[in-house]
Write an enzyme that holds these catalytic residues in place. Structure first.
Site, PDB file in Angstrom:
ATOM      1  N   LYS A   1       0.823  -1.214   0.000  1.00  0.00           N
ATOM      2  CA  LYS A   1       0.000   0.000   0.000  1.00  0.00           C
ATOM      3  C   LYS A   1       0.858   1.265   0.000  1.00  0.00           C
ATOM      4  CE  LYS A   1      -3.720  -0.247   2.620  1.00  0.00           C
ATOM      5  NZ  LYS A   1      -4.481  -0.531   3.863  1.00  0.00           N
TER       6      LYS A   1
ATOM      7  N   GLY B   1      -8.937  -4.105   7.291  1.00  0.00           N
ATOM      8  CA  GLY B   1      -8.889  -3.229   8.460  1.00  0.00           C
ATOM      9  C   GLY B   1      -7.822  -3.625   9.473  1.00  0.00           C
TER      10      GLY B   1
ATOM     11  N   HIS C   1     -16.003   6.782   2.725  1.00  0.00           N
ATOM     12  CA  HIS C   1     -15.208   5.851   1.928  1.00  0.00           C
ATOM     13  C   HIS C   1     -15.892   5.745   0.572  1.00  0.00           C
ATOM     14  CE1 HIS C   1     -12.991   1.942   1.108  1.00  0.00           C
ATOM     15  NE2 HIS C   1     -13.950   1.947   0.192  1.00  0.00           N
TER      16      HIS C   1
ATOM     17  N   LYS D   1     -16.391  -3.005   5.894  1.00  0.00           N
ATOM     18  CA  LYS D   1     -17.657  -2.529   5.338  1.00  0.00           C
ATOM     19  C   LYS D   1     -18.843  -3.401   5.747  1.00  0.00           C
ATOM     20  CE  LYS D   1     -14.657  -1.382   1.548  1.00  0.00           C
ATOM     21  NZ  LYS D   1     -13.991  -1.983   0.389  1.00  0.00           N
TER      22      LYS D   1
ATOM     23  N   ARG E   1      -8.702  -7.218  -7.391  1.00  0.00           N
ATOM     24  CA  ARG E   1      -9.527  -8.440  -7.439  1.00  0.00           C
ATOM     25  C   ARG E   1     -10.980  -8.021  -7.558  1.00  0.00           C
ATOM     26  NH1 ARG E   1     -11.665  -7.502  -2.298  1.00  0.00           N
ATOM     27  NH2 ARG E   1     -10.154  -6.520  -0.946  1.00  0.00           N
TER      28      ARG E   1
ATOM     29  N   VAL F   1     -16.042  -7.851  -2.695  1.00  0.00           N
ATOM     30  CA  VAL F   1     -17.260  -8.397  -2.074  1.00  0.00           C
ATOM     31  C   VAL F   1     -18.498  -7.647  -2.584  1.00  0.00           C
ATOM     32  CG1 VAL F   1     -18.465  -8.743   0.120  1.00  0.00           C
ATOM     33  CG2 VAL F   1     -15.981  -9.102   0.004  1.00  0.00           C
TER      34      VAL F   1
ATOM     35  N   ARG G   1     -24.279  -6.567   4.046  1.00  0.00           N
ATOM     36  CA  ARG G   1     -23.556  -7.815   4.281  1.00  0.00           C
ATOM     37  C   ARG G   1     -24.121  -8.450   5.550  1.00  0.00           C
ATOM     38  NH1 ARG G   1     -17.080  -7.093   3.236  1.00  0.00           N
ATOM     39  NH2 ARG G   1     -17.184  -5.451   1.662  1.00  0.00           N
TER      40      ARG G   1
END
Ligand code: ADP
Ligand code: ADP
Ligand code: MG
Length: 463
Positions: free
Chosen positions: A116, A165, A208, A237, A292, A295, A338
């Site tokens: 990162k 996180g 975000h 999230k 990628r 989710v 979720r």
């Protein structure tokens, strides 16, 4: 097109990939651990085989076993899903060396963006604003402290290899810096086997906002709009929506352009996500790029009508993107909740168990991505995600009302979930007004949980 794809994953995302493959007439090979013999992905694929014991390290992270399975079954490609090996550049390289297509960007691109700290530098080089902070990694707590004093407290110490996180600590003053540095670094070593740290200023009350990217091997890069993922617990999230209430058309265009520029600078191929924090003053900052499928990708699928997983398969087969930037039109509003097998009353502790009864919502504008079925035993070894409930409607308010009724229809018995909490969030005034930031859940959790307890008491007929 591809002929046969090995799916190196489990759960709802493995089903999602099987579905895309079937619609394209591509055969699928599922791999499963001994804990997943009765899992749906093992049943629904064209073929399936066991790759090892329950522990992820012995199965879903076992590169040898997965590569052998792909070769033995005559696959021409591997889809890694999210989590597990999806962001492992060595695995991507090894697939290619074995003559298999890796459905994702080339190993070198994953490697570049996987750090990162390095991704920050890359974005900066592409003219994309990054959060004020360190130029690359910091060596130790002392160097971090000097830098923190320059950018001003509070700051965030972040692990270069971080994700989910983890490996991240807020620091409010110089006195606590050393302790937090040690904590974050120890967590990073434990979770990712890599203690490299960097530092960012903590943006106060941000949203975000992330942009979905698709790129092909011909050099086209297109963004598919944003997702607002500000409803988070422990920087993970819980609720995502698109479009974001916080963006003006101009800001959306500007951030979309920045996301495309970052992807182009990385030589990106496939599906990816460029994440930003957006400050209340309208300034946005790049934080990381996820290399990628995400989710929350169905949120984007609902508003754009693009099947992102099919598009991933097309790109892996060497075909150009089936759309250009002008073709992407956002229609209506989509929300995802979720639903995790976890107990919000006990600090969101994962609570796997047997699904004694399951009823899924349906009807207009509802999509549920899950691998649950009545009788299914959720194994304790993996992620606690149980289902993704999504709604799509012409307006945000209609999507919220639809989500309320979808969550009212949803019944999962056998273990606690965060579904009642999600239902309450859908009734919260600030959420309904679209006025929330990444601190929303932490600030409102006690009040929402108290409300949930009151609802329970009323349902049970107590005064
Ligand atoms: P994102 O929202 O960026 O898609 P999350 O915050 O959900 O990712 O998760 C962060 C990390 O955990 C990512 O590396 C992701 O791939 C992984 N992860 C998330 N959910 C799962 C899951 N159900 N199974 C395995 N890994 C997961
Ligand atoms: P991960 O790799 O774990 O997903 P991220 O860098 O994406 O880590 O950060 C996770 C979350 O932490 C973000 O979604 C955001 O809510 C918060 N965050 C990250 N960086 C900052 C920052 N500089 N200021 C404020 N919040 C931040
Ligand atoms: Mg992130």
């Amino acid at each position: 097109m591809l002929k046969r794809v090995l799916i190196a994953n489990r759960g709802e995302i493995a089903l999602r990939i099987i579905r895309a493959c079937r619609e394209l007439d591509v055969e699928t090979v599922a791999v499963w651990s001994q804990a997943d013999e009765s899992a749906l992905h093992a049943q629904l694929a064209t073929r399936s085989l066991c790759i090892g014991p329950a522990k992820a390290a012995d199965s879903y992270l076992n590169q040898e076993a997965i590569l052998s399975a792909a070769l033995a079954t005559g696959c021409d490609a591997v889809h890694p899903g999210y989590g597990f090996l999806s962001e492992n550049p060595d695995f991507a390289d090894r697939c290619v060396q074995a003559g298999l297509k890796f459905i994702g960007p080339p190993g070198e691109v994953i490697r570049k963006l996987g750090s990162k700290a390095a991704a920050r530098t890359l974005a900066q080089g592409a003219g994309v604003p990054v959060v004020p902070g360190s130029d690359g990694p910091v060596k130790n707590a002392r160097q971090a402290r000097t830098l923190a004093e320059q950018v001003g407290y509070p700051v965030l110490l972040k692990a270069s290899a971080g994700g989910g996180g983890r490996g991240m600590r807020q620091v409010d003053s110089g006195q606590e810096l050393e302790l937090r540095f040690k904590e974050a670094q120890a967590e990073a070593v434990a979770c990712f086997g890599d203690g490299e740290m960097y530092l960012e200023k903590l943006i106060l009350n941000p949203r975000h906002i992330e942009f979905q990217i698709m790129a092909d091997t011909q050099g086209h890069v297109v963004h598919l709009g944003e997702r607002d993922c500000s409803i988070q617990r422990r920087r993970q999230k819980l609720v995502e929506e698109s479009p974001s209430r916080a963006l003006t058309p101009r800001l959306r265009e500007e951030m979309g352009r920045a996301a495309v520029a970052a992807a182009q600078a990385a030589g990106y191929v496939g599906a990816g996500t460029v994440e930003f924090v957006l400050a209340p003053d309208g300034q946005f900052y790049f934080i990381e790029m996820n290399t990628r499928i995400q989710v929350e990708h169905p949120v984007t699928e609902l508003v754009t009508g693009v099947d992102l997983v099919k598009e991933q398969l097309r790109v892996a087969a060497g075909l150009p993107l089936s759309f250009q930037q002008e073709d992407i039109k956002v229609s209506g509003h989509a929300i995802e909740c979720r639903i995790n097998a976890e107990d919000p009353e006990r600090d969101f502790m994962p609570c796997p168990g047997t699904t004694t009864f399951l009823h899924l919502p349906g009807g207009p504008g509802v999509r549920v991505d899950t691998a649950l079925y009545t009788g299914y035993e959720v194994p304790p070894y993996y992620d606690s995600l149980a289902a993704k409930v999504l709604t799509h409607a012409p307006t945000r308010l209609e999507a919220i009302r639809r989500m309320r009724r979808a969550l009212e229809e949803l019944i999962i018995e056998g273990y606690p979930t965060n579904a009642p909490l999600a239902h309450l969030i859908m009734h919260d005034r600030a959420f309904v007004q679209g006025q929330y930031d990444t601190g929303f859940l932490e600030q409102n959790l006690d009040r929402l949980l108290e409300l949930a307890r009151t609802c329970d008491r009323l349902m049970e007929g107590e005064p």
